[in-house]
Structures are given as structure tokens and as C-alpha cells.
Write an enzyme that holds these catalytic residues in place. Sequence first.
Site, mmCIF file in Angstrom:
data_model
loop_
_atom_site.group_PDB
_atom_site.id
_atom_site.type_symbol
_atom_site.label_atom_id
_atom_site.label_comp_id
_atom_site.label_asym_id
_atom_site.label_seq_id
_atom_site.Cartn_x
_atom_site.Cartn_y
_atom_site.Cartn_z
ATOM 1 N N HIS A 167 0.848 -1.199 0.000
ATOM 2 C CA HIS A 167 0.000 0.000 0.000
ATOM 3 C C HIS A 167 0.889 1.257 0.000
ATOM 4 C CE1 HIS A 167 -3.005 2.870 1.437
ATOM 5 N NE2 HIS A 167 -3.925 1.968 1.506
ATOM 6 N N GLU A 271 -0.880 1.542 -5.244
ATOM 7 C CA GLU A 271 -0.706 0.291 -4.512
ATOM 8 C C GLU A 271 -0.748 -0.903 -5.476
ATOM 9 O OE1 GLU A 271 -3.985 0.564 -1.678
ATOM 10 O OE2 GLU A 271 -3.756 2.738 -1.840
#
Length: 298
Positions: A167, A271
Site C-alpha cells: 500500500h 498500490e
Amino acid sequence: MFEDLQAQFDIRDRVAVVAGTNGLPKVVLTHGEGARAEVYLQGAHVTSWVPAGGTEVFFVSRAAHFAPEKAIRGGIPVIFPQFGSDGPLPQHGFARTSPWELASTAESEHGLVCVTLRLADSPATRAQWPHPFTLDLEVRLDAQALTLALRVINHDDDDLPFQAALHTYFAVADITQTTVRGLQGVSYIDALQGNAQFIECAEAISIDREVDRIYLSTPDRLEVADSGHGRTIHIEKTGMPDVVVWNPWIAKAQRMADFGDDEYPGMLCVETGNMGRHDTLAPLAVWEGTTTFSISEA
Ligand code: TA6
């Protein structure tokens, strides 16, 4: 502090286990040409990467928690075994809030400086998610590139349902002067429009509001044009089909206690993972996804 870890894992001038923010242990990697990276054992969380002769690539909020069982706001949270609230577990799963073990450190014959961190199932994880697994994150620092390899091993004789993602929070000079390239023609789920699905029309995606999209089955090469810093961030991935593009913008930034109200212009999440689907790993099988970051002048 951390004498045992230092004795086992330090490598002179290359790898050092030290006390990070609030005394949390972190591993500092230093490449022979001067590149540096840092990864906390808490969540196997990369919080910094500076290429040789370059500047910081990742964003970390000034309000980030650095505390046990808390996700660090910024850097590269490791998301596993669930993305978002797409299941019964807490948001984004337990990997990013768990203490990981140091498994190995090394300097390769070509000068790559590497560290592997490991999370295995425990009574705490099994109480939430009844599956035996090993999750490894290997971080490989080169002079001008950083690679993260995420590996899931299913120790069960049943299928392992999982989602896994990196992420990544990039530091950008000005979100309104930043674009994402490589997603034109790709389908995406828009979390801000009831998870409706659309096709990306833009060759260069610009951000002028909150954006929260899961792009599905994406090309393995993407770029973030951070024109305010005069740089392009290159993203190359394997085994990670999906991409999320996220900026909280004003209102959501104000709702996040561990994120400054004025920080949204200086960051962008791009991400990588399998977050747009529900993969299962066959008994005793291994899944691996990698993402490599590099920088060029804009
Ligand atoms: O990256 C997309 C996303 O799922 C957003 O919806 C936003 O919630 C972000 O993750 C951060 O989630 P967190 O749980 O770290 O606040």
C-alpha cells in the site's frame, strides 16, 4: 537495545538494527553507492527509501503512530490477508499491525543489500483467521532501485483464501502537478461511486479530488510523474495484477487522526497487489508478488 538482533543480523556499513521512532526496532539498509532504506519490524513496514544521489521517495505523515499494533501512516504498509473491509477482518488485515521476525540479511555479490522479514500464523492470527501460513517480505536495495518481494506460503491441506498488497505512499511535490500513467483502457472499481465499474480513459490520470479506485488486471509497468520534484517514479511489478490509486483529499484527510489536514497535496498512494479479486492458494503452494521502484528525471 536489540543487541541480540544486532549480533545476528547487522552487516558492517550495510545493515544495522537500530531504535527507530518511539524506540520501535527498524532495520537500516545502506548500499555501497549511498542509497538507503529503512524497514520497521512492526508490520515489516518500509518507511524510507533514498536512491543514491537522490531524495526521499516515500511519504510518512508527521502524525503517524509508531506504536505496537498500530499501522504506520505512510511508507509501504503490507496488506494481508484482506484488503480494505472486503471481509471479516479489521481494515486491511492484521499483517501491518503485527510484529514480524527478522529472518535474514545479506549483501549479494552484486552489492544488493537485502533483508527478509517473516510473519507466521500464531494463536492471535488463528483466532481471527484459521489458516496456517508464512508471509515473507524481502526488501532488496540497489543503487537506483528498491524491490519488495511478498511471498505467501500455505501450510494447510485446504485452500488459503487471501488478498495481499503493498500500500505504497509516494511523496509528491504537489498532487495537482502529479499524474499516473499506464492505466489507460483499464477497468476500475470506484469506491467513491458505490463500487461501480468504469474504464480509464486518461493516458495520464490527474488528481483534483478524493480518488479511491481499484484498477483490475493492469499492465506491469506504471509511472507516477511527480513533476513538482522534476522526477518520474517507475513501478514494475510481477504477480500483482491490480493497482489502487488513492488520495484522501480534504474531507477524508480531516477525518484521519494520524494524517495532517494539510498533507494530502504532498502524497499519492499507488498500490500493487491482488486486491481486486479473491484468490485462493492451493494446499502447500506458494504465491509471490514483486514490485520494483526506480526514479528518473521527469
Ligand atoms: O488505499 C485505499 C484504501 O482502502 C482507502 O479506502 C483508504 O481507506 C486507505 O486504504 C487507507 O486505509 P487505512 O485503513 O490505512 O486508513
